[in-house]
Design a protein around this motif. Structure first.
Motif, PDB file in Angstrom:
ATOM      1  N   ILE A 133       0.841  -1.207   0.000  1.00 17.37           N
ATOM      2  CA  ILE A 133       0.000   0.000   0.000  1.00 17.37           C
ATOM      3  C   ILE A 133       0.873   1.253   0.000  1.00 17.37           C
ATOM      4  CG2 ILE A 133      -1.641   1.339   1.374  1.00 17.37           C
ATOM      5  CD1 ILE A 133      -2.842  -1.305   2.322  1.00 17.37           C
ATOM      6  N   ALA A 134       1.903   1.253   0.836  1.00 16.43           N
ATOM      7  CA  ALA A 134       2.803   2.407   0.897  1.00 16.43           C
ATOM      8  C   ALA A 134       3.535   2.605  -0.426  1.00 16.43           C
ATOM      9  CB  ALA A 134       3.800   2.226   2.041  1.00 16.43           C
ATOM     10  N   PHE A 138       5.536   3.169   7.161  1.00 18.34           N
ATOM     11  CA  PHE A 138       6.545   3.059   6.104  1.00 18.34           C
ATOM     12  C   PHE A 138       6.670   4.373   5.340  1.00 18.34           C
ATOM     13  CE2 PHE A 138       5.268  -1.365   6.818  1.00 18.34           C
ATOM     14  CZ  PHE A 138       6.512  -1.961   6.951  1.00 18.34           C
ATOM     15  N   LEU A 139       5.544   5.060   5.146  1.00 17.15           N
ATOM     16  CA  LEU A 139       5.599   6.360   4.479  1.00 17.15           C
ATOM     17  C   LEU A 139       6.337   7.379   5.341  1.00 17.15           C
ATOM     18  CD1 LEU A 139       1.955   6.505   3.071  1.00 17.15           C
ATOM     19  CD2 LEU A 139       4.056   6.167   1.765  1.00 17.15           C
ATOM     20  N   ALA A 140       6.092   7.337   6.650  1.00 15.00           N
ATOM     21  CA  ALA A 140       6.784   8.259   7.557  1.00 15.00           C
ATOM     22  C   ALA A 140       8.285   7.981   7.569  1.00 15.00           C
ATOM     23  CB  ALA A 140       6.212   8.130   8.964  1.00 15.00           C
ATOM     24  N   TYR A 151      -4.059  -2.253   7.893  1.00 13.01           N
ATOM     25  CA  TYR A 151      -3.074  -2.184   6.813  1.00 13.01           C
ATOM     26  C   TYR A 151      -2.721  -0.745   6.460  1.00 13.01           C
ATOM     27  CZ  TYR A 151      -3.988  -7.161   6.119  1.00 13.01           C
ATOM     28  OH  TYR A 151      -4.114  -8.522   6.290  1.00 13.01           O
ATOM     29  N   HIS A 152      -3.707   0.127   6.388  1.00 16.01           N
ATOM     30  CA  HIS A 152      -3.427   1.518   6.040  1.00 16.01           C
ATOM     31  C   HIS A 152      -2.749   2.254   7.191  1.00 16.01           C
ATOM     32  CE1 HIS A 152      -5.346   2.029   2.059  1.00 16.01           C
ATOM     33  NE2 HIS A 152      -5.999   0.946   2.432  1.00 16.01           N
ATOM     34  N   GLU A 206      -9.258  -2.378  -0.554  1.00 17.58           N
ATOM     35  CA  GLU A 206      -8.194  -2.259   0.437  1.00 17.58           C
ATOM     36  C   GLU A 206      -6.922  -1.630  -0.134  1.00 17.58           C
ATOM     37  OE1 GLU A 206      -6.775  -2.448   4.268  1.00 17.58           O
ATOM     38  OE2 GLU A 206      -8.774  -2.725   3.443  1.00 17.58           O
ATOM     39  N   MET A 207      -6.495  -2.070  -1.308  1.00 22.91           N
ATOM     40  CA  MET A 207      -5.241  -1.553  -1.847  1.00 22.91           C
ATOM     41  C   MET A 207      -5.370  -0.133  -2.370  1.00 22.91           C
ATOM     42  SD  MET A 207      -2.642  -3.564  -1.520  1.00 22.91           S
ATOM     43  CE  MET A 207      -1.584  -2.762  -2.721  1.00 22.91           C
TER      44      MET A 207
END
Length: 441
Positions: A93-94, A425-427, A418-419, A184-185
């Motif tokens: 997702i990230a 991971f984005l951070a 999940y989000h 979800e994705m």
């Protein structure tokens, strides 16, 4: 005039070539993801059988093997395969939300896919309560992303297609794969890439069919609710599954963000001892359950559905505890199948409140409720359970239970797991970017 015609002809050929190369990338990627999913499924079964063989020699071997295996898995993850921990779905997702190719490659790549497969198998080999379906999503996204080098344009649609194809091939549920990709994705319907994603899912599904044949993941079930009283199980399972799923998700998110007080820094500073302690906890849950909560939980649930035999009363609680410990330890491994197993245990507990209850129907309600409570994706939850059991008589009650579970789960965990984990991971990428841009000293 002839030069103009030649230019238009060349331009037409170039456009057609680009389009077909793009389509071919998605189709080849789907075939590769399907083959990878089947290979991981077979290897996962062998890993669980090997651990069961060890337990047949000595049940107490888990007290040593599981903690050491967890510590080894975390060591290999940190040292050689960073960003392969957990289920892998948050990473996918990230990666879709990132725009830089190098940043995406740190989350989805062939190196990570190889590590994901090896370390997921290591976890199952030492008794982790983990699944292979989440890892298949990251593997699928990684394979598609790598094949994207063949495409004239690198697109985030490739990651989405790989993830959807991974779910479809792992469970033999093509509709669930498509719904998972949308709900979800991406959390949106992208008309620009929808046909290509469906093509990848079809290719992955056909590959799975060719290698292992057509099958229903949990077997074919015709069970259904009988009368008005049985329908009371819908809100009961929805509330119970939603609360349990929300609590599970909240725990994983809080641990990932860092527990308050001294415990949080300690788990980050000493990841190997923490993983070993979690592994010891899993082993103790296994001993308390009679060795039933190790692995994916697939065999136990499939047997209960096919024979109509109830799961042990403490199965759901112990499976939830073992799955939570496996997930927070930092080892690679998914929560799809274990969540369905926990839900089956919850359904069994609710069935005890009803006289002569159709056990299979209650287990399905528990499965969809707990799964929807964990991931907060109700459409994916009821579609995947319906496809896995080939039971269309339960569609309406499963839909209702999933919606109740999602609403209940949000009381404890406002955001899907999940989000929420993907934001971590984005951070991390945001924190790394300034350091990479600054001059070295």
């Amino acid at each position: 005039m002839s030069k103009m015609l030649d230019y238009r002809r060349l331009r037409f050929i170039r456009v057609v070539s680009v389009r077909w190369r793009r389509r071919l990338t998605f189709l080849l990627g789907g075939l590769a993801v399907g083959a990878s999913a089947v290979a991981l499924a077979k290897l996962a079964d062998w890993a669980q059988q090997a651990f069961a063989l060890l337990l047949s020699e000595s049940r107490y071997a888990a007290l040593m093997v599981t903690p050491l295996g967890f510590a080894l898995s975390v060591y290999l993850t940190i040292s050689f395969f960073p960003n392969s921990q957990g289920s892998g779905i948050p990473q996918a997702i990230a990666a879709r939300q990132l725009t830089e190719h190098a940043a995406r490659e740190r989350l989805v790549s062939i190196r990570i896919a190889i590590g994901k497969v090896l370390l997921t198998l290591l976890g199952l080999l030492c008794g982790a309560s983990a699944g292979r379906e989440g890892p298949t999503v990251q593997v699928g996204a990684s394979v598609m992303f790598a094949l994207g080098r063949m495409s004239p344009r690198r697109q985030p649609g490739l990651i989405l297609a790989g993830a959807a194809a991974g779910v479809a091939a792992a469970f033999n549920t093509p509709l669930a794969g498509i719904v998972f990709g949308i709900e979800e994705m991406s959390r949106a319907y992208e008309t620009r890439t929808s046909s290509l994603v469906i093509g990848a899912v079809i290719a992955a599904g056909l590959t799975s069919l060719a290698l292992v044949g057509n099958y229903d993941y949990f077997g074919s079930s015709s069970t259904m609710l009988r009368n008005g009283t049985d329908w009371l199980a819908v809100p009961l399972c929805g509330i119970a599954g939603g609360l349990a799923g929300g609590a599970f998700s909240r725990l994983l998110i809080e641990v990932a963000r860092g527990l308050p007080g001294r415990l949080g820094p300690l788990t980050k500073q000493y990841p190997l001892p923490f993983a070993a302690i979690c592994g010891l906890g899993v082993a103790l849950c296994g001993l308390a359950s009679g060795d039933m909560v190790y692995g994916t939980g697939y065999a136990q649930v499939k047997s209960a559905l096919e024979t109509g035999s109830p799961l042990p009363q403490d199965f759901g609680v112990l499976k939830l505890a073992a799955t939570a410990l496996s997930a927070i330890s930092g080892i690679p491994g998914g929560i799809f199948s274990p969540s369905l197993a926990v839900g089956a245990g919850i359904g069994t507990n609710v069935a005890d409140l009803f006289s002569g209850a159709p056990l299979g129907a209650f287990m399905l309600l528990g499965m969809v409720s707990y799964f929807a409570g964990v991931v907060q994706a109700p459409i994916t939850a009821f579609v995947i359970v319906t496809e896995m059991t080939d039971n269309h008589a339960m569609v309406v009650p499963l839909m209702a239970a999933a919606l109740i579970a999602q609403a209940t789960s949000r009381l404890l965990c406002p955001e899907g797991i999940y989000h929420a984990l993907a934001k971590g991971f984005l951070a991390a990428h945001t924190a790394e970017a300034p350091a990479q841009r600054s001059p070295s000293t």
